[in-house]
Design an enzyme around this catalytic site. Structure first.
Site, PDB file in Angstrom:
ATOM      1  CG  HIS A 232      -2.263   0.529   1.055  1.00  7.25           C
ATOM      2  ND1 HIS A 232      -2.933   0.573  -0.147  1.00  7.25           N
ATOM      3  CD2 HIS A 232      -3.125   1.072   1.956  1.00  7.25           C
ATOM      4  CE1 HIS A 232      -4.126   1.099   0.029  1.00  7.25           C
ATOM      5  NE2 HIS A 232      -4.268   1.422   1.293  1.00  7.25           N
TER       6      HIS A 232
ATOM      7  CG  ASN B 258      -8.654   5.111   5.199  1.00  2.00           C
ATOM      8  OD1 ASN B 258      -8.116   4.536   4.260  1.00  2.00           O
ATOM      9  ND2 ASN B 258      -9.223   4.460   6.191  1.00  2.00           N
TER      10      ASN B 258
ATOM     11  CG  ASP C 151      -1.923   0.419  -3.243  1.00  2.00           C
ATOM     12  OD1 ASP C 151      -2.037   1.615  -2.918  1.00  2.00           O
ATOM     13  OD2 ASP C 151      -2.683  -0.470  -2.808  1.00  2.00           O
TER      14      ASP C 151
ATOM     15  CG  ASN D 143     -10.585   3.208   1.909  1.00  2.00           C
ATOM     16  OD1 ASN D 143     -11.663   3.241   1.339  1.00  2.00           O
ATOM     17  ND2 ASN D 143     -10.292   2.319   2.829  1.00  2.00           N
TER      18      ASN D 143
END
Length: 189
Positions: free
Chosen positions: A19, A66, A91, A112
Site C-alpha cells: 500500500h 484514508n 498501488d 480509500n
C-alpha cells in the site's frame, strides 16, 4: 507547475507495505533527481525540483491513506493548482505486480486513498497505477495490501522504482504513453 503525490501510510512499520508503493516511488524519484530533503508541510512531507522547465512539487501525505485528500487539497490551494495539475502514484490491485499504467480520471476501485483524493479534488486527476496484483480472493485483499513485499520481490521492486524515477521526465512533459512504454522496456532488461 505540477503536484506529484505518493500515497501511503506514515511510519516505519508501514514502509515496505504494498500500500506504500506510492511513497516508495516518490522517494526513488527524489533521490535519483537530487530533490532537496522533504520538509513538513501540507499535512505531510513536501519537496520540489525540476524536470527541464517544469517545476514539480512532491508530496507524501502524513494523514494516513484514508485522509490523503486533505493534504493534497492543502497543497493545491496553496499553489492555486487545478486537479489536472495533480498526479497521484498509488498501488493497484487490478494490475500484475510491477506493471505501470497511467490514466486520467476513472473509478476508485475501492481504494480509500483515491476516494479521499477524489472527494477533495474531483475525479479527473492523473493516476500512475502501480501494480501489486490481486491475491486471488477478496477475503485476502486486506492482508495482501497491508503486507510487506516479499524478499523474493525486492529486486523487481527496486528495478521498477528505478524505472519510474528514470522515466519520470516523460510525465512532466505530459507524455504518459512514452512514460509507460519506457518503464516497460526497462522492466524487460
Amino acid at each position: 507547475m505540477q503536484l506529484w503525490v505518493g500515497l501511503g501510510n506514515p511510519g516505519a512499520q508501514y514502509a515496505l507495505h504494498r500500500h506504500n508503493v506510492g511513497f516508495m516511488a516518490m522517494d526513488a524519484l527524489c533521490e535519483v533527481h537530487d530533490f532537496p530533503d522533504y520538509k513538513k508541510k501540507f499535512l505531510g512531507w513536501a519537496t520540489e525540483g525540476r524536470f527541464g522547465s517544469e517545476k514539480i512539487i512532491v508530496l507524501k501525505p502524513a494523514t494516513f491513506m484514508n485522509k490523503s485528500g486533505q493534504a493534497i487539497g492543502e497543497a493545491m490551494r496553496f499553489y492555486k493548482l487545478a486537479e489536472q495539475d495533480v498526479t497521484v502514484f498509488h498501488d493497484e490491485l487490478d494490475l500484475e505486480p510491477f506493471r505501470i499504467k497511467v490514466k486520467r480520471g476513472g473509478g476508485l476501485a475501492g481504494h480509500n486513498g483515491l476516494r479521499s483524493t477524489a472527494a477533495h479534488l474531483g475525479p479527473d486527476f492523473r493516476r500512475v497505477r502501480i501494480g501489486i496484483g490481486h491475491p486471488g480472493h477478496k477475503d485476502r485483499v486486506h492482508g495482501h495490501v497491508l503486507g510487506n513485499y516479499a524478499k523474493a520481490e525486492m529486486d523487481d521492486l527496486a528495478q521498477m522504482l528505478g524505472a519510474i524515477a528514470a522515466e519520470a521526465h516523460w510525465l512532466a512533459e505530459d507524455n504518459d504513453a512514452r512514460f509507460m512504454s519506457d518503464v516497460a522496456l526497462r522492466m524487460q532488461d
